[in-house]
Design a protein around this motif. Sequence first.
Motif, mmCIF file in Angstrom:
data_model
loop_
_atom_site.group_PDB
_atom_site.id
_atom_site.type_symbol
_atom_site.label_atom_id
_atom_site.label_comp_id
_atom_site.label_asym_id
_atom_site.label_seq_id
_atom_site.Cartn_x
_atom_site.Cartn_y
_atom_site.Cartn_z
ATOM 1 N N UNK A 164 170.672 50.712 -8.021
ATOM 2 C CA UNK A 164 169.768 51.828 -7.711
ATOM 3 C C UNK A 164 169.785 52.170 -6.222
ATOM 4 N N UNK A 165 169.763 51.156 -5.368
ATOM 5 C CA UNK A 165 169.775 51.393 -3.922
ATOM 6 C C UNK A 165 171.086 52.045 -3.478
ATOM 7 N N UNK A 166 172.203 51.566 -4.032
ATOM 8 C CA UNK A 166 173.502 52.140 -3.669
ATOM 9 C C UNK A 166 173.652 53.569 -4.193
ATOM 10 N N UNK A 167 173.165 53.835 -5.390
ATOM 11 C CA UNK A 167 173.236 55.198 -5.927
ATOM 12 C C UNK A 167 172.436 56.161 -5.054
ATOM 13 N N UNK A 168 171.301 55.698 -4.568
ATOM 14 C CA UNK A 168 170.478 56.537 -3.687
ATOM 15 C C UNK A 168 171.190 56.762 -2.348
ATOM 16 N N UNK A 169 171.739 55.716 -1.781
ATOM 17 C CA UNK A 169 172.398 55.828 -0.469
ATOM 18 C C UNK A 169 173.696 56.629 -0.539
ATOM 19 N N UNK A 170 174.489 56.426 -1.599
ATOM 20 C CA UNK A 170 175.798 57.064 -1.702
ATOM 21 C C UNK A 170 175.756 58.408 -2.436
ATOM 22 N N UNK A 171 174.631 58.721 -3.048
ATOM 23 C CA UNK A 171 174.438 59.977 -3.782
ATOM 24 C C UNK A 171 175.494 60.171 -4.872
ATOM 25 N N UNK A 172 175.744 59.131 -5.612
ATOM 26 C CA UNK A 172 176.683 59.192 -6.730
ATOM 27 C C UNK A 172 176.435 58.025 -7.681
ATOM 28 N N UNK A 173 176.983 58.117 -8.853
ATOM 29 C CA UNK A 173 176.868 57.053 -9.845
ATOM 30 C C UNK A 173 177.702 55.854 -9.383
ATOM 31 N N UNK A 174 177.133 54.668 -9.481
ATOM 32 C CA UNK A 174 177.785 53.466 -8.956
ATOM 33 C C UNK A 174 178.152 52.514 -10.090
ATOM 34 N N UNK A 175 179.388 52.044 -10.042
ATOM 35 C CA UNK A 175 179.879 50.996 -10.945
ATOM 36 C C UNK A 175 180.138 49.774 -10.072
ATOM 37 N N UNK A 176 179.489 48.656 -10.374
ATOM 38 C CA UNK A 176 179.650 47.452 -9.560
ATOM 39 C C UNK A 176 180.814 46.600 -10.059
ATOM 40 N N UNK A 177 181.599 46.101 -9.111
ATOM 41 C CA UNK A 177 182.679 45.157 -9.371
ATOM 42 C C UNK A 177 182.307 43.897 -8.589
ATOM 43 N N UNK A 178 181.734 42.925 -9.268
ATOM 44 C CA UNK A 178 181.164 41.751 -8.601
ATOM 45 C C UNK A 178 182.083 40.536 -8.666
ATOM 46 N N UNK A 179 182.055 39.765 -7.587
ATOM 47 C CA UNK A 179 182.741 38.480 -7.570
ATOM 48 C C UNK A 179 181.952 37.522 -6.682
ATOM 49 N N UNK A 180 182.213 36.246 -6.829
ATOM 50 C CA UNK A 180 181.506 35.215 -6.083
ATOM 51 C C UNK A 180 182.473 34.543 -5.118
ATOM 52 N N UNK A 181 182.011 34.378 -3.859
ATOM 53 C CA UNK A 181 182.785 33.683 -2.834
ATOM 54 C C UNK A 181 181.821 32.762 -2.088
ATOM 55 N N UNK A 182 181.835 31.494 -2.428
ATOM 56 C CA UNK A 182 180.880 30.546 -1.847
ATOM 57 C C UNK A 182 181.074 30.353 -0.347
ATOM 58 N N UNK A 183 182.218 30.760 0.198
ATOM 59 C CA UNK A 183 182.436 30.613 1.645
ATOM 60 C C UNK A 183 181.553 31.566 2.459
ATOM 61 N N UNK A 184 180.902 32.515 1.812
ATOM 62 C CA UNK A 184 179.986 33.419 2.522
ATOM 63 C C UNK A 184 178.698 32.702 2.921
ATOM 64 N N UNK A 185 178.459 31.545 2.388
ATOM 65 C CA UNK A 185 177.290 30.692 2.606
ATOM 66 C C UNK A 185 176.060 31.271 1.897
ATOM 67 N N UNK A 186 175.671 32.495 2.265
ATOM 68 C CA UNK A 186 174.562 33.204 1.614
ATOM 69 C C UNK A 186 174.754 34.689 1.882
ATOM 70 N N UNK A 187 174.091 35.524 1.099
ATOM 71 C CA UNK A 187 174.198 36.969 1.300
ATOM 72 C C UNK A 187 175.360 37.561 0.526
#
Length: 177
Positions: free
Chosen positions: A127-150
């Motif tokens: 919802x936040x990305x659709x509002x910011x980008x003004x378009x329909x958003x499809x998420x492509x998610x992945x996990x990378x534990x080296x990011x620590x958090x965030x």
Amino acid sequence: MAEEKTIARPYAKAAFEYAVEHEAIDNWATMLGFASEVAKDQQVVEFLTNADKTQLMADFFISVCGEQLDEHGQNFIRVMAENKRLGVLPSVCDEFLELQAEHLKQITVRVTSATELSKPQLQTLTEALEKRLARSVQLDCCVDSSLIAGMVITAGDLVIDSSVKGQLSKLSDTLKA
């Protein structure tokens, strides 16, 4: 790769404009997707590389694609064969799909997070990305534990790095300066 995209862009644009004009965007996306896969086949690549006659190349390619191409798709293949551009069909397809997404005001956003996101988090993020980008958003998610958090969010040229790893890197650069 950049040269291939430059060659592919006018073909994709012409196909897209034709598809929009004739209300056949999905049909063209399907035809180009299939032709793109055929163009990636190693035996087809070898044949197209060694073939001298453009008519032979076009006829061969069209026969391989069979009923997947309508009359207009076959004409498109013939034009590309005459210009010896059948090898860039995968890039033409990619460019066409980008034009289609732009036309439909859609975007695929790559989200790399330190841990797997819950459904409510994904919904809030979408919802936040659709509002910011003004378009329909499809998420492509992945996990990378080296990011620590965030997480790191990539949408086209936009990159939002809210990971601890990214913040530590920025802090390190600031301290060095």
